[in-house]
Scaffold this active site. Sequence first.
Site, mmCIF file in Angstrom:
data_model
loop_
_atom_site.group_PDB
_atom_site.id
_atom_site.type_symbol
_atom_site.label_atom_id
_atom_site.label_comp_id
_atom_site.label_asym_id
_atom_site.label_seq_id
_atom_site.Cartn_x
_atom_site.Cartn_y
_atom_site.Cartn_z
ATOM 1 N N LYS A 79 0.854 -1.020 0.061
ATOM 2 C CA LYS A 79 -0.123 0.108 0.028
ATOM 3 C C LYS A 79 0.862 1.096 -0.148
ATOM 4 C CE LYS A 79 -3.895 1.960 2.507
ATOM 5 N NZ LYS A 79 -4.794 1.716 3.755
ATOM 6 N N SER A 154 -9.761 1.663 2.940
ATOM 7 C CA SER A 154 -8.924 2.303 2.289
ATOM 8 C C SER A 154 -7.813 1.895 1.291
ATOM 9 C CB SER A 154 -8.240 3.324 3.231
ATOM 10 O OG SER A 154 -7.145 2.806 3.973
ATOM 11 N N SER A 178 -9.662 -0.722 7.339
ATOM 12 C CA SER A 178 -9.199 -0.472 5.885
ATOM 13 C C SER A 178 -8.371 -1.912 5.265
ATOM 14 C CB SER A 178 -8.007 0.680 5.975
ATOM 15 O OG SER A 178 -8.948 1.807 5.884
#
Lengths: 485, 100
Positions: A79, A154, A178
């Site tokens: 990420k 997210s 997330s």
Amino acid sequence: MEIIGLTIDRLHEALRAGATSVTEVCQRTLERIEALDPQLGAFLTVNRDEALRRAEELDRDLARGEPLRPLTGVPVAIKDNICTKGLRTTCASKILHNFIPPYNATAVERLLEAGAILIGKTNCDEFAMGSSNENSAFGIVRNPWDAERVPGGSSGGSGAAVAADLCVVALGSDTGGSVRLPAAFCGVVGLKPTYGRVSRYGLVAYGSSLDQIGPITKTVADAARVLRVIAGRDPRDSTSSNHPVPDYLAALDGEIKGVRLGVPREYFGPGLDEEVRAVVWQAIHRFADLGAEIVDVRLPHTEYAIACYYIIATAEASSNLARYDGVRYGYRAQGATTLREMYRRTRNEGFGAEVKRRIMLGTYVLSAGYYDAYYLKALKVRTLIERDFREAFARCDLIVGPTSPTVAFRLGEKTEDPLAMYLSDIYTIMANLAGIPAISIPVGLSREGLPIGLQLHARHFEEATLLRAAHAYERAFPFSHKPPL
Amino acid sequence: MPITKREVEKIAELAHLELTEEEKEQFTVQLAAIIAYVEKLNELDTTDVPPMAHAGRDERADYAQRDDVVGEGLGSELALANAPDPARGYFRVPKVIEEG
């Protein structure tokens, strides 16, 4: 070598048998990214040249007779809010659009030491603030199961990349769900470890008392393998725990008999989609068939979790994001004549709407006259939520429920209403507030063919129990569907 | 308690954000809705409840800080590598002292 559905154990089996090479798998993965990612938008940076260079190096090591390390040759996506040395790390924000970290996050360092290949950096909501990945400054991510739907946020790029076989495993970060929400929406496994289990060093801070790095994988066993590598004390993160890291893989013995599975009625209240409810209940009955004991438990403060979270997380964010001022790194607005003007214009031009909204809310709840009414109150309610779990875990070993009240929603459906978006996190936020570990596993599809996730929670540092139960379920009822790509 | 546009301006100033008129209007409405929602917490009596200070709660762990030993730093070249406007080993910024 077929990379669709590829897992760590199958990759290692093939490498041992000489049926493939690390370079071949790396090349296939890069080709697949090239073919599919223009539509999906899961990656912000593809680490093509360095990945191939490293793959060749690993092949040479293997040819020399070096043994396989836990993650040798595994293409890993990271990420883009987790620092990677020499590789652009943007947090999907204009304010860090050109940031090249001078160091690796500890979790990344440990993956590399274990032999992993860093294949690229994944898209996410800006600074991990969002539930749909629509807050990225660099474009949306589409759900591999339905291009008109969100992948969840997210860590949406990480979820989509694993689901679409653009990598074998990915790292996400989980502040309020997330990792687990994108895992549920994309039909893969997502684990949020206990707060303090994985070092946060090099994870760009959002809500520091809530943030944890966690793996997104295709199987529970792979989650166990990755956690084993990244978990453990790190002198660079004073909140990381020196609690011993067990061999999570060895804990996966398929046994679930006698495990007490708590079902909190608050997780099955109004707002839960009927189809999700039915599929999750079917899964709970399957757990019972495997020998688990189903127990009623209460988490009476569930309805206060979102209010509590959005005070604490935004308060911490308003402080953490004060560092983006155009002085030391990232974007700087041009033409300002004073320092204060430069700060304000840099921040206004550099941050997106949701980030500003959260900075504003966090500044408000911490400001003079409101601190006790909002922030201190929320910290007290957090204590009540943690007590809820303590009391529930006196009667059960794991707590089960849906990961999300709905399946993946449509792109644009909630962008105009921030509060409606926040409510997607209703079931995931509790684990972050209490600091306990939780995992989302896919347990079925809706009539429209969209994945439905089931969530399990365990006591602090009992990831082994969590993984063992999830694995037993997965082995008995494998989720064999693949997105229509 | 409803939030006013005046308050939004004050918060923006505290947060070093320069909002446009449109953003001010929008945030006034949105923040009011979010704040009205979070006031839900006032339904709970928390008189004798201590605030939660740490999320890890690992009674068996030792959170003692590491020894204060000098380690390796980044060095000024690397520390300045991402700077928008480095100059002679420093971060250069616009004028700090404002008039008036």
